[in-house]
Design a protein around this motif. Structure first.
Motif, PDB file in Angstrom:
ATOM      1  N   CYS B  27      -5.227  -7.518   9.835  1.00 15.62           N
ATOM      2  CA  CYS B  27      -5.693  -6.858   8.618  1.00 15.62           C
ATOM      3  C   CYS B  27      -6.133  -7.940   7.639  1.00 15.62           C
ATOM      4  O   CYS B  27      -5.304  -8.649   7.074  1.00 15.62           O
ATOM      5  N   CYS B  30      -4.719  -7.808   3.896  1.00 16.87           N
ATOM      6  CA  CYS B  30      -3.381  -8.255   3.466  1.00 16.87           C
ATOM      7  C   CYS B  30      -2.787  -9.325   4.369  1.00 16.87           C
ATOM      8  O   CYS B  30      -1.706  -9.845   4.094  1.00 16.87           O
ATOM      9  N   ARG B  32      -1.769  -9.041   7.531  1.00 15.95           N
ATOM     10  CA  ARG B  32      -0.785  -8.540   8.496  1.00 15.95           C
ATOM     11  C   ARG B  32      -1.362  -8.542   9.911  1.00 15.95           C
ATOM     12  O   ARG B  32      -2.491  -8.131  10.139  1.00 15.95           O
ATOM     13  N   CYS B  41      -3.251  -0.149   8.720  1.00  9.69           N
ATOM     14  CA  CYS B  41      -2.271  -1.177   8.407  1.00  9.69           C
ATOM     15  C   CYS B  41      -1.120  -0.532   7.623  1.00  9.69           C
ATOM     16  O   CYS B  41      -1.355   0.073   6.576  1.00  9.69           O
ATOM     17  N   VAL B  43       1.081  -1.864   5.870  1.00  9.82           N
ATOM     18  CA  VAL B  43       1.402  -2.560   4.617  1.00  9.82           C
ATOM     19  C   VAL B  43       0.445  -2.128   3.504  1.00  9.82           C
ATOM     20  O   VAL B  43       0.872  -1.802   2.401  1.00  9.82           O
ATOM     21  N   CYS B  44      -0.880  -2.142   3.789  1.00  6.35           N
ATOM     22  CA  CYS B  44      -1.842  -1.880   2.711  1.00  6.35           C
ATOM     23  C   CYS B  44      -2.722  -0.660   2.956  1.00  6.35           C
ATOM     24  O   CYS B  44      -3.565  -0.334   2.124  1.00  6.35           O
TER      25      CYS B  44
HETATM   26 ZN   LIG Z   1      -3.047  -4.638   5.479  1.00  4.09          ZN
END
Ligand SMILES: [Zn+2]
Lengths: 389, 126
Positions: B27, B30, B32, B41, B43-44
């Motif tokens: 990603c 971010c 990741r 993703c 996380v984001c």
């Molecule tokens: Zn991400």
């Protein structure tokens, strides 16, 4: 708002051989629960069902209303929450009763893993993906729930020094309790040596670290306390419940293998019941593998993190121990009917129906159910008296 | 060998494996890394990860030794590992050239895969 109580508990035949579909076992369990409560089918105005992935929704889903010949219902759901579903249907039933949606809710779980068309091992293997690449696990020979739990258990062994002897202590304790349970499928006495001699299935688990699959059904009736006042059995109060869920991102930093959300679920459930851990007389856990008893007791707070192995080896969970645990032999030696195993045993204990395995003065039971692979946790606090009573 | 059901979105991943390379979903938004999965993703919540080759270094996160046969294609005993890649993702794989009793959690390993699955790692002294 009238509290919710458990007014009925029923079992089908519980067996290691094929006696019919899960749907049929669910019917027998339902009839048994209604009979136990002294209720008729016409009294039931709510139906909640749960089942394992090997049981099709067509067999034990919302159409089970028709199978059971029920009239119009005010509540009907088929809940899919993995192994924790059985505890979740008790929660939903309680909330519905408290909200006035229903008066008598029948909660049914059944499973038929043994002798079904799909071999037991394969049935498990197909349902336990480790990641999101379809077929990846099977391509690498990673089969079964025992493998998924074994990977978690290995982490605990490395991080905290937990040993296969500690796992053995859980198995031996479960077998001791099973000796007093006529419904338990394995009751012959077992020693630590027997455990150590039992063959490896998948290291770090030996045969006696794994639950025996069974066919059977269990049903529970959750009723409005006022409406249940004159029923056949003394009520068991649903005093509290709580959930805790964590996804496994299969990424550095994720540690739910050794630190589960059972802690969150247990704290929430006890807080709702306005009780402390020290008030708990019996603890009924989802012990599909010996390791899960160890990690669950730690997360619930009965011993510090990492000390679950020595805690069980010291006899704390045995008959006469500090916290009698899985008092019907659990899933390991009793019967593996997912969350209904610990739930049913808690009801038996609080009713004083435990016979040779009865824990004297059992008034507060903490039930810890789990689903997925350490992902989903649901705790119930069941009591013999209403809160503040 | 059991059949893979390849999601078309994962085709580049499998094509690279056939060349002995392990791709990760990276990603850029971010930073990741993940195994190819949902395409989002966690996380984001970006939806467009790009493919990036894994460095190949990792450690054994956990392992099992199968001693009871469950499938005719796999002769017991055999071990299966979960390797934590240095980039973060944990992947189910085989550790080759190490006897089951010599495998240890935390052992450094390096990608050593061939043109076919299973994904293989070897022990690496670092
Ligand atoms: Zn991400």
């Amino acid at each position: 708002m009238s509290p919710a109580v458990i007014s009925g508990l029923g079992f089908s035949e519980i067996t290691r051989s094929w006696v019919g579909t899960a749907g049929r076992l669910a019917v027998d369990a339902s009839a048994s629960a209604l009979d136990d409560a002294g209720l008729d089918r016409t009294d039931i105005d709510g139906l909640l069902v749960a089942h394992s992935p090997v049981v099709p929704c067509g067999e034990l889903g919302v159409d089970f209303q028709r199978t059971l010949g029920l009239g119009e219902l005010r509540l009907l759901q088929d809940l899919h929450g993995h192994g924790a579903s059985a505890a979740q249907i008790i929660e939903v039933a309680t909330l519905a009763v408290q909200a006035g949606m229903a008066t008598h809710v029948l909660c049914v779980f059944a499973d038929a893993m043994v002798g079904n068309k799909v071999p037991t091992a394969e049935a498990f293997a197909l349902t336990v993906p480790h990641g999101e690449l379809p077929g990846w696990e099977a391509t690498h020979g990673l089969f079964g729930a025992h493998a998924a739990y074994g990977l978690a258990a290995r982490r605990h062994m490395v991080q905290y020094g937990t040993t296969t002897e500690h796992f053995g202590a859980v198995a031996v304790s479960a077998r001791r309790w099973a000796g007093g349970n006529p419904l338990a499928v394995v009751r012959e006495p077992m020693t630590l040596e027997d455990h150590a001699r039992s063959p490896w299935i998948v290291e770090p688990f030996r045969r006696y670290d794994c639950a025996f699959p069974v066919n059977g059904g269990i049903a529970v009736v959750v009723s409005d306390a006022e409406a249940a006042k004159d029923l056949a059995r003394a009520p068991v109060f649903v005093a509290g419940f709580g959930e805790g869920h964590r996804a496994n991102y299969r990424h550095a930093g994720c540690d739910l293998e050794v630190r589960t959300s059972a802690g969150t679920a247990g704290r929430e459930a006890l807080a709702m019941a306005r009780l402390q851990l020290s008030d708990v007389d019996v603890c009924e856990v989802y012990d599909c593998f010996t390791y899960s008893t160890i990690v669950t007791l730690e997360d619930l707070g009965f011993c510090p993190k990492g000390e679950g192995g020595p805690f069980v080896a010291d006899g704390n969970i045995d008959p006469g121990g500090a916290i009698p645990t899985s008092t019907g032999g659990g899933q390991l030696s009793g019967y593996y009917l997912q969350g209904m195993t610990p739930i049913s045993e808690a009801i038996v204990q609080l009713r004083g129906d435990g016979g040779d395995r009865q824990v004297p003065g059992a008034d507060v039971a903490l039930v810890a159910c789990q689903g997925g692979i350490m992902n989903h946790h649901v705790c119930l606090v069941l009591t013999t008296e209403a809160a503040g009573g | 060998m059991a059949d893979l059901a390849i999601d078309p979105a994962h085709q580049p991943f499998y094509d690279a494996l056939a060349d002995g390379r392990l791709l990760l979903a990276f990603c850029a938004a971010c930073g990741r890394h993940d195994l190819p999965g949902t395409g989002t993703c966690p996380v984001c919540l970006s939806h467009d990860p790009r493919w990036e080759a894994a460095g190949g270094a990792g450690t054994v996160f956990s392992f099992l030794v199968f001693r009871r046969p469950l499938h005719p294609d796999f002769e017991v005993p055999y071990s299966v590992c979960v390797v934590e890649l240095d980039e973060g993702p944990r992947v189910v794989a085989w550790l080759v050239g190490v006897e089951p009793e010599d495998i240890e959690v935390g052992m450094p390993v390096h990608l050593s895969t061939g043109p076919t699955l299973p994904l293989r790692f070897r022990r690496e002294d670092r």
